[in-house]
Scaffold this active site. Structure first.
Site, PDB file in Angstrom:
ATOM      1  N   ASN A 224     -10.240   3.963   7.103  1.00 57.68           N
ATOM      2  CA  ASN A 224      -9.530   2.742   6.702  1.00 57.68           C
ATOM      3  C   ASN A 224      -8.031   2.789   6.989  1.00 57.68           C
ATOM      4  OD1 ASN A 224      -8.725   4.580   4.779  1.00 57.68           O
ATOM      5  ND2 ASN A 224      -9.363   3.370   3.009  1.00 57.68           N
ATOM      6  N   PHE A 226      -4.640   2.133   9.059  1.00 52.54           N
ATOM      7  CA  PHE A 226      -4.263   1.036   9.949  1.00 52.54           C
ATOM      8  C   PHE A 226      -2.745   0.946  10.083  1.00 52.54           C
ATOM      9  CE2 PHE A 226      -4.768  -0.905   5.664  1.00 52.54           C
ATOM     10  CZ  PHE A 226      -3.481  -1.386   5.471  1.00 52.54           C
ATOM     11  N   HIS A 254      -0.970   2.266   6.749  1.00 52.90           N
ATOM     12  CA  HIS A 254      -1.738   3.009   5.748  1.00 52.90           C
ATOM     13  C   HIS A 254      -2.327   4.242   6.414  1.00 52.90           C
ATOM     14  CE1 HIS A 254      -5.747   3.549   3.449  1.00 52.90           C
ATOM     15  NE2 HIS A 254      -4.794   4.190   2.799  1.00 52.90           N
ATOM     16  N   ASN A 337      -3.477   9.552  -3.898  1.00 58.36           N
ATOM     17  CA  ASN A 337      -4.050  10.869  -3.561  1.00 58.36           C
ATOM     18  C   ASN A 337      -3.015  11.959  -3.769  1.00 58.36           C
ATOM     19  OD1 ASN A 337      -6.252   9.372  -2.809  1.00 58.36           O
ATOM     20  ND2 ASN A 337      -6.367  10.131  -0.718  1.00 58.36           N
ATOM     21  N   GLY A 370      -5.327  -5.676   0.656  1.00 55.81           N
ATOM     22  CA  GLY A 370      -6.676  -6.205   0.584  1.00 55.81           C
ATOM     23  C   GLY A 370      -7.459  -5.719   1.788  1.00 55.81           C
ATOM     24  N   SER A 371      -8.323  -6.542   2.318  1.00 54.85           N
ATOM     25  CA  SER A 371      -9.018  -6.212   3.560  1.00 54.85           C
ATOM     26  C   SER A 371      -8.211  -6.785   4.722  1.00 54.85           C
ATOM     27  CB  SER A 371     -10.427  -6.805   3.549  1.00 54.85           C
ATOM     28  OG  SER A 371     -10.349  -8.223   3.651  1.00 54.85           O
ATOM     29  N   MET A 372      -8.737  -6.653   5.948  1.00 55.14           N
ATOM     30  CA  MET A 372      -7.986  -7.142   7.095  1.00 55.14           C
ATOM     31  C   MET A 372      -7.952  -8.668   7.183  1.00 55.14           C
ATOM     32  SD  MET A 372     -10.536  -6.160  10.249  1.00 55.14           S
ATOM     33  CE  MET A 372     -10.826  -4.473   9.719  1.00 55.14           C
ATOM     34  N   HIS A 393      -5.335   0.895  -5.800  1.00 57.91           N
ATOM     35  CA  HIS A 393      -4.650   1.172  -4.526  1.00 57.91           C
ATOM     36  C   HIS A 393      -5.146   0.251  -3.417  1.00 57.91           C
ATOM     37  CE1 HIS A 393      -8.253   3.046  -3.041  1.00 57.91           C
ATOM     38  NE2 HIS A 393      -7.671   3.692  -2.066  1.00 57.91           N
ATOM     39  N   ALA A 395      -8.460  -3.059  -2.542  1.00 58.08           N
ATOM     40  CA  ALA A 395      -9.562  -3.875  -3.046  1.00 58.08           C
ATOM     41  C   ALA A 395     -10.725  -3.004  -3.508  1.00 58.08           C
ATOM     42  CB  ALA A 395     -10.032  -4.838  -1.958  1.00 58.08           C
TER      43      ALA A 395
END
Length: 466
Positions: A224, A226, A254, A337, A370-372, A393, A395
């Protein structure tokens, strides 16, 4: 070359029956030790056997040494489950709740909280926050140590994103690198002071990690992770960024600490499991005491990995700013993390692990993506005590990677991206927007944890993949 030692040779030396013999014999097969005479090999084994604590942080012999420690000190029973706060419980699957409840039974646990984006992980669930007494749990920190979000905001109009789509697409492809093991070509690498840190020479385990860290500095992982261009919308006039209300172009990244953080997590998790034997359901929650040499070394290595992750983002944003020919007006960065030494509201000093949870102390800024195809949120923490000053951190996953690949089709993904005006470079079905929870629902579950200063809407997304 020395003749090969066998298990009986180690037993005659005093090694107990068990995995220590197998670990030691396997280590002697490495070329550095095969060159030693049998006398020197036996002398080395005798030293490990006699003083195993001295070898707990040795790159080669830590697991053998841990297996030699007295068994009674290595077996730990779980206690009664302590209470903890849950936010958005109706959106969290039972497997994640079960993992959190197991963590709340550890004898070192002081307090805990579960964020609304929580889902199943290793040991502590993703979205789990755990406070412990003088102990650090490598798998409650996570494999990608110091993984973080970083946002740069530019004084460019919203139409820049649509008028220069192909140019921005090219900038992302030229100025980012993604994937396991990926690195910058030698002539394109940038320096950073994090590579000069003493930990690379002082901590035995890190002595052979500097070269790879230098090669991967400024790159991003798979999954995930990006880097994306998008639209920033500032909605709070009292924001600490000093930005007037309105729309801007932003770069959001991210990713984490690459191979460096992963190797640290794997090594010290193995060491923790050797010295802290837990039941099968809790085995990934093995800890290291901060009053031990191994615990102190992990703590130093963890902080190095966190700073290295930050340096990676610094390089990513520096490259893109130079390519754009503009300096950002403002920046926001936060990590997850990780583990922090903090003081709870009741005055207790603890180690707070945030595995996939955003620090949300009073006045602390952060980004919750959120998402893309869904907005991310620029937030200000409210320091909520029950959440251990934390928030989600992101969705959070709705579908596992396996289920996402099985249930989501390529045509459906492309149609969804087109409907939202998003261009995707790389990526895969396991990162499709439909694999994630609704970020708006997640944010509605944590209004007492953060205030929203603005949003970031992705438009050109770069991820690992062709």
């Amino acid at each position: 070359m020395a003749s090969q030692l066998r298990g009986n040779d180690l037993r005659q030396l005093g090694f107990p029956e068990g995995r220590a013999i197998g670990l030691a014999l396997a280590q002697l097969q490495r070329k550095d030790y095969k060159r030693l005479s049998q006398t020197d090999q036996l002398a080395l084994l005798k030293a490990v056997l006699t003083t195993p604590n001295d070898y707990l942080t040795d790159l080669a012999w830590s697991h053998t040494a841990a297996a030699l420690l007295p068994a009674p000190s290595r077996h730990v029973a779980l206690g009664p489950r302590q209470p903890y706060a849950t936010f958005g419980a109706e959106h969290i699957k039972p497997s994640a709740i079960h993992q959190m409840e197991t963590a709340m039974k550890l004898p070192v646990t002081v307090a805990g909280a579960l964020m609304p984006d929580a889902h199943h992980g290793y040991g502590l669930p993703i979205g789990g926050v755990l406070a412990t007494d003088n102990a650090v749990i490598p798998y409650a920190v996570g494999v990608d140590i110091g993984c973080r979000m970083a946002l740069s905001v530019y004084e460019l109009p919203a139409k820049y994103l649509t008028q220069r789509t192909q140019e921005l697409r090219h900038l992302l492809l030229e100025n980012t690198r993604f994937g396991g093991g990926r690195s910058w070509e030698r002539g394109q690498r940038l320096p950073h002071e994090v590579l000069d840190r003493d930990e690379f020479t002082v901590i035995p385990f890190l002595k052979n990690k500097l070269s790879t860290a230098a090669e991967q500095l400024g790159t991003s992982g798979s999954g995930n992770h990006f880097v994306e261009f998008g639209l920033v919308d500032i909605t709070d006039p009292a924001n600490e960024l000093g930005l007037p209300l309105g729309q801007y172009v932003g770069v959001l990244s991210h990713s984490g600490s690459r191979g460096l953080g992963a190797s640290i997590a794997q090594h010290y998790t193995g060491l923790a499991k050797d010295v802290c034997k837990l039941s099968a359901e809790a085995q990934h929650l093995a800890w290291l005491g901060l009053d031990t040499e191994a615990g102190q070394e992990y703590w130093a290595a963890m902080n190095l990995a966190g700073d290295y992750a930050s340096a990676c983002h610094e390089h990513i944003h520096r490259r893109l700013a130079k390519a754009l020919g503009h300096k950002p007006l403002a920046k926001v960065e936060n990590h997850h993390n990780f583990a922090w030494q903090e003081t709870l509201a009741d005055g207790r000093d603890v180690v707070v692990h945030r595995k996939g949870a955003t620090p949300a102390g009073a006045g602390v800024l952060g980004i919750i993506p959120g998402s893309m195809t869904a907005p991310g949120y620029i937030v200000r923490g409210r320091g909520h005590a029950a959440s251990l000053a934390s928030a989600s951190h992101g969705a959070g996953r709705l579908l596992s990677r396996t289920r996402a690949k099985a249930e989501i089709g390529e045509a459906e993904l492309r149609r969804t991206l087109a409907d939202h005006g998003v261009e995707l470079l790389g990526g895969g079905l396991d990162e499709a927007p439909m694999a994630y929870k609704d970020i708006r629902t997640v944010m509605a579950s944590q209004t007492e944890l953060v205030d929203v200063l603005g949003t970031f809407t992705p438009k050109i997304v770069r991820m690992d993949g062709a």
